[in-house]
Design a protein around this motif. Structure first.
Motif, PDB file in Angstrom:
ATOM      1  N   GLY A  37      32.789  40.441  42.030  1.00 11.15           N
ATOM      2  CA  GLY A  37      33.973  39.766  41.525  1.00 11.15           C
ATOM      3  C   GLY A  37      35.240  40.341  42.131  1.00 11.15           C
ATOM      4  O   GLY A  37      35.248  41.458  42.645  1.00 11.15           O
ATOM      5  N   TRP A  38      36.275  39.539  42.078  1.00  8.11           N
ATOM      6  CA  TRP A  38      37.614  39.980  42.459  1.00  8.11           C
ATOM      7  C   TRP A  38      38.522  39.825  41.243  1.00  8.11           C
ATOM      8  O   TRP A  38      38.522  38.782  40.586  1.00  8.11           O
ATOM      9  CB  TRP A  38      38.174  39.148  43.615  1.00  8.11           C
ATOM     10  N   PHE A  39      39.292  40.847  40.982  1.00  3.42           N
ATOM     11  CA  PHE A  39      40.294  40.832  39.929  1.00  3.42           C
ATOM     12  C   PHE A  39      41.616  41.259  40.560  1.00  3.42           C
ATOM     13  O   PHE A  39      41.644  41.826  41.653  1.00  3.42           O
ATOM     14  CB  PHE A  39      39.914  41.805  38.806  1.00  3.42           C
ATOM     15  N   ARG A  40      42.696  41.014  39.838  1.00  2.00           N
ATOM     16  CA  ARG A  40      43.996  41.466  40.333  1.00  2.00           C
ATOM     17  C   ARG A  40      44.864  41.908  39.173  1.00  2.00           C
ATOM     18  O   ARG A  40      44.691  41.472  38.042  1.00  2.00           O
ATOM     19  CB  ARG A  40      44.689  40.371  41.134  1.00  2.00           C
ATOM     20  N   GLN A  41      45.805  42.771  39.493  1.00  6.16           N
ATOM     21  CA  GLN A  41      46.738  43.258  38.478  1.00  6.16           C
ATOM     22  C   GLN A  41      48.124  43.329  39.076  1.00  6.16           C
ATOM     23  O   GLN A  41      48.369  44.074  40.032  1.00  6.16           O
ATOM     24  CB  GLN A  41      46.312  44.629  37.957  1.00  6.16           C
ATOM     25  N   ALA A  42      49.012  42.534  38.517  1.00  2.00           N
ATOM     26  CA  ALA A  42      50.410  42.531  38.938  1.00  2.00           C
ATOM     27  C   ALA A  42      51.177  43.560  38.114  1.00  2.00           C
ATOM     28  O   ALA A  42      50.756  43.914  37.012  1.00  2.00           O
ATOM     29  CB  ALA A  42      50.996  41.135  38.757  1.00  2.00           C
ATOM     30  N   PRO A  43      52.306  44.013  38.615  1.00  2.00           N
ATOM     31  CA  PRO A  43      53.095  44.998  37.870  1.00  2.00           C
ATOM     32  C   PRO A  43      53.450  44.516  36.476  1.00  2.00           C
ATOM     33  O   PRO A  43      53.944  43.401  36.304  1.00  2.00           O
ATOM     34  CB  PRO A  43      54.350  45.157  38.743  1.00  2.00           C
ATOM     35  N   GLY A  44      53.189  45.347  35.489  1.00  2.00           N
ATOM     36  CA  GLY A  44      53.524  45.005  34.122  1.00  2.00           C
ATOM     37  C   GLY A  44      52.595  44.020  33.449  1.00  2.00           C
ATOM     38  O   GLY A  44      52.846  43.600  32.315  1.00  2.00           O
ATOM     39  N   LYS A  45      51.519  43.660  34.142  1.00  2.00           N
ATOM     40  CA  LYS A  45      50.576  42.682  33.577  1.00  2.00           C
ATOM     41  C   LYS A  45      49.180  43.280  33.496  1.00  2.00           C
ATOM     42  O   LYS A  45      48.872  44.273  34.143  1.00  2.00           O
ATOM     43  CB  LYS A  45      50.555  41.417  34.427  1.00  2.00           C
ATOM     44  N   GLU A  46      48.346  42.640  32.695  1.00  2.00           N
ATOM     45  CA  GLU A  46      46.966  43.089  32.580  1.00  2.00           C
ATOM     46  C   GLU A  46      46.146  42.616  33.776  1.00  2.00           C
ATOM     47  O   GLU A  46      46.489  41.639  34.442  1.00  2.00           O
ATOM     48  CB  GLU A  46      46.357  42.549  31.281  1.00  2.00           C
ATOM     49  N   ARG A  47      45.052  43.301  33.992  1.00  2.00           N
ATOM     50  CA  ARG A  47      44.149  42.895  35.056  1.00  2.00           C
ATOM     51  C   ARG A  47      43.537  41.547  34.712  1.00  2.00           C
ATOM     52  O   ARG A  47      43.121  41.322  33.578  1.00  2.00           O
ATOM     53  CB  ARG A  47      43.057  43.945  35.249  1.00  2.00           C
ATOM     54  N   GLU A  48      43.487  40.656  35.698  1.00  2.00           N
ATOM     55  CA  GLU A  48      42.975  39.314  35.438  1.00  2.00           C
ATOM     56  C   GLU A  48      41.907  38.935  36.457  1.00  2.00           C
ATOM     57  O   GLU A  48      41.917  39.382  37.609  1.00  2.00           O
ATOM     58  CB  GLU A  48      44.106  38.279  35.483  1.00  2.00           C
ATOM     59  N   PHE A  49      41.020  38.077  36.007  1.00  2.00           N
ATOM     60  CA  PHE A  49      39.948  37.574  36.848  1.00  2.00           C
ATOM     61  C   PHE A  49      40.499  36.654  37.923  1.00  2.00           C
ATOM     62  O   PHE A  49      41.392  35.844  37.652  1.00  2.00           O
ATOM     63  CB  PHE A  49      38.940  36.821  35.983  1.00  2.00           C
ATOM     64  N   VAL A  50      39.952  36.776  39.136  1.00  2.00           N
ATOM     65  CA  VAL A  50      40.331  35.899  40.242  1.00  2.00           C
ATOM     66  C   VAL A  50      39.150  35.030  40.671  1.00  2.00           C
ATOM     67  O   VAL A  50      39.235  33.812  40.701  1.00  2.00           O
ATOM     68  CB  VAL A  50      40.837  36.714  41.439  1.00  2.00           C
ATOM     69  N   SER A  51      38.033  35.685  40.993  1.00  2.00           N
ATOM     70  CA  SER A  51      36.887  34.939  41.501  1.00  2.00           C
ATOM     71  C   SER A  51      35.635  35.789  41.396  1.00  2.00           C
ATOM     72  O   SER A  51      35.712  37.023  41.310  1.00  2.00           O
ATOM     73  CB  SER A  51      37.129  34.528  42.956  1.00  2.00           C
ATOM     74  N   ALA A  52      34.474  35.124  41.402  1.00  2.00           N
ATOM     75  CA  ALA A  52      33.205  35.835  41.349  1.00  2.00           C
ATOM     76  C   ALA A  52      32.141  35.045  42.090  1.00  2.00           C
ATOM     77  O   ALA A  52      32.252  33.824  42.260  1.00  2.00           O
ATOM     78  CB  ALA A  52      32.777  36.070  39.901  1.00  2.00           C
ATOM     79  N   ILE A  53      31.112  35.773  42.509  1.00  2.00           N
ATOM     80  CA  ILE A  53      30.010  35.143  43.234  1.00  2.00           C
ATOM     81  C   ILE A  53      28.724  35.833  42.813  1.00  2.00           C
ATOM     82  O   ILE A  53      28.666  37.051  42.661  1.00  2.00           O
ATOM     83  CB  ILE A  53      30.242  35.249  44.759  1.00  2.00           C
ATOM     84  N   ILE A  54      27.676  35.020  42.584  1.00  2.00           N
ATOM     85  CA  ILE A  54      26.416  35.602  42.137  1.00  2.00           C
ATOM     86  C   ILE A  54      25.695  36.281  43.297  1.00  2.00           C
ATOM     87  O   ILE A  54      26.124  36.187  44.447  1.00  2.00           O
ATOM     88  CB  ILE A  54      25.516  34.539  41.475  1.00  2.00           C
TER      89      ILE A  54
END
Length: 126
Positions: free
Chosen positions: A35-52
């Motif tokens: 999976g790929w996640f991202r975290q912007a300044p001042g924000k929580e980590r969020e889901f971006v994409s995933a692959i089985i």
């Protein structure tokens, strides 16, 4: 043991394409969903994409659907995130993760992943 290292981040112009890579130095890469996640300044980590594990199914966050593409090469122990039509709001630290989950819906949860990379910064300039 899974050891993930991301690469490919940097400062880019909005609208340009960029590909992130995440390589696993271990020998069990094909046993894990990625999976790929991202975290912007001042924000929580969020889901971006995933692959089985097989690469046969993928999942995207609504915010990136149609713009980002996830893929994997099990022979190279690497997962990729192709980022097109990027926007300023895509600026974040991007993390790849490995997990044992088998179903795409489960893979949107950070708790589905047991291994994380150190992250790579992507800054989109408008």
């Amino acid at each position: 043991q899974v050891q993930l290292v991301e690469s490919g981040g940097g400062l880019v112009q909005a609208g340009d394409s960029l590909r992130l890579s995440c390589a696993d130095s271990g020998r069990t890469f094909s046993e894990y969903a990625m999976g790929w996640f991202r975290q912007a300044p001042g924000k929580e980590r969020e889901f971006v994409s995933a692959i089985i594990r097989s690469g046969g199914a993928t999942k995207y966050a609504d915010s990136v659907k149609g713009r980002f593409t996830i893929s994997r090469d099990n022979a190279k122990n690497t997962v990729y995130l192709e980022m097109n039509s990027r926007k300023a709001e895509d600026t974040a630290v991007y993390y790849c993760a490995a997990g044992r989950g088998k179903l795409a819906p489960v893979l949107v949860l950070a708790t589905s992943y047991g291994y994380w990379g150190q992250g790579t910064q992507v800054t989109v300039s408008s």
